[in-house]
Design a protein around this motif. Structure first.
Motif, PDB file in Angstrom:
ATOM      1  N   ARG A 217       9.913   1.190  -2.955  1.00  0.00           N
ATOM      2  CA  ARG A 217      10.389   2.391  -2.015  1.00  0.00           C
ATOM      3  C   ARG A 217      11.514   2.602  -1.697  1.00  0.00           C
ATOM      4  NH1 ARG A 217       5.421  -0.502   1.551  1.00  0.00           N
ATOM      5  NH2 ARG A 217       3.549   0.567   0.939  1.00  0.00           N
ATOM      6  N   PRO A 231      -7.054   2.477  -5.842  1.00  0.00           N
ATOM      7  CA  PRO A 231      -5.803   2.353  -5.335  1.00  0.00           C
ATOM      8  C   PRO A 231      -5.669   1.242  -4.175  1.00  0.00           C
ATOM      9  CG  PRO A 231      -6.396   4.711  -5.596  1.00  0.00           C
ATOM     10  CD  PRO A 231      -7.583   3.961  -5.950  1.00  0.00           C
ATOM     11  N   GLU A 237      -0.758   6.120  -3.211  1.00  0.00           N
ATOM     12  CA  GLU A 237      -0.109   7.031  -4.280  1.00  0.00           C
ATOM     13  C   GLU A 237      -0.014   6.460  -5.523  1.00  0.00           C
ATOM     14  OE1 GLU A 237       3.583   4.760  -2.486  1.00  0.00           O
ATOM     15  OE2 GLU A 237       1.605   5.645  -1.778  1.00  0.00           O
TER      16      GLU A 237
END
Length: 326
Positions: A217, A231, A237
């Motif tokens: 991130r 996921p 994502e």
């Protein structure tokens, strides 16, 4: 003079009130001395961060001082060896990933047997393994990485946080799937691997999502693929191997708490009764999810069954990648 009660203060007071009856109960089963919580990886890595998050509410609940001991070395197995020789009075427990446990199958001289030398207490949660790359090579997808490997065949290596474990085998599985064999390089933990990835000293890295998600991130590393069948809730994502057209790129993992084998069943049960409510605290679940761990707890019996089943499944993974114990 009146005092202003802040939200943080009220949360602390609320937690203290909630845990107060449990402290009295814990005192009847757990030893009245500091508790050693063993962690097999360096301070600052994902395993250590999670253990420290759990330690404070656990201290409040049990009324014991919780001391984190980082027993670093041999891909986490030093902590297992330490637990094996620890007192069985409930004063020592270990927070360990499945990646470390799996090494009993993949290494000849592992200094402990997870099924004989450790008493399962509870699962903490499930997580996925991820493959990431250094931002210095300028790729953003697995397809781009494959093209980069074709142009840079001498740099087809990746760092593994635990050799002979899922964080090693998932990298090998990716190499098989894309037709570009990858070579693993051993690292003593996530922190040094992330540092080398950031600096471009190694181009790929494989480990649990908890080790890399924050760095992903922040742009320090780039996660290309995860090992889940779906996921991860913490980062939906991120693509899975299945979503990229590689249905065999699946490998599940977990974190769990163990006591030394021979710990009386009532003490093991008490530890489970203390740990599960802490793990289920909303703030702990939220922070764990941010780190990539989806909290899932169990009884000692349920976790023992999961451990035995996973040992069989991991052997199949090893056979599929052609790995022989070393």
């Amino acid at each position: 003079m009146s005092k202003t009660i802040t939200r943080r203060t009220s949360l602390i007071l609320g937690a203290s009130a909630l845990f107060a009856p449990q402290i009295l109960r814990a005192q009847t089963a757990l030893p009245d001395k500091p508790i050693r919580l063993l962690v097999g990886f360096p301070a600052g890595g994902g395993t250590d961060v999670m253990a420290r998050l759990i330690a404070e509410p656990l201290r409040q609940r049990t009324g014991r001082n919780i001391v984190i001991e980082n027993k670093v070395g041999a891909s986490g197995t030093v902590a297992g060896a330490t637990l094996k020789s620890s007192p069985t009075d409930g004063s020592v427990i270990c927070y360990m990933p499945s990646a470390t446990v799996m090494q009993k199958l993949s290494m000849v001289n592992v200094p402990f047997d997870p099924q004989a030398d450790m008493a399962p207490i509870t699962m903490a949660g499930t997580l996925q393994t991820v493959y990431c790359v250094s931002p210095t090579i300028g790729v953003n997808t697995l397809a781009e990485y494959v093209e980069w490997l074709k142009k840079n065949p001498t740099r087809a290596s990746f760092g593994s946080t635990a050799m002979g474990s899922s964080t090693h085998f998932f990298g090998l599985m990716i190499g098989q799937a894309v037709g570009r064999p990858l070579e693993a390089v051993a690292y003593r933990g996530a922190a040094p691997l992330v540092s080398d990835l950031q600096g471009g000293h190694i181009t790929g890295g494989c480990g649990s999502i908890t080790d890399f998600i924050d760095h992903h991130r922040q742009g320090v590393v780039k996660i290309l693929v995860t090992s889940g069948s779906r996921p991860t809730a913490s980062a939906p994502e991120l693509p899975t191997g299945t979503s990229l057209g590689f249905p065999n790129l699946q490998l599940s993992g977990w974190y769990a708490f163990f006591a030394p084998a021979g710990t009386p069943p009532n003490i093991v049960e008490t530890w489970g009764n203390e740990l599960r409510p802490v793990l289920e605290l909303p703030e702990i679940k939220k922070r764990m999810a941010e780190l990539g761990l989806e909290v899932e707890t169990s009884t000692p019996k349920q976790f023992t069954e999961r451990l035995n089943s996973d040992m069989v499944q991991w052997q199949k993974v090893m056979d599929a990648v052609g790995y022989k114990p070393t």
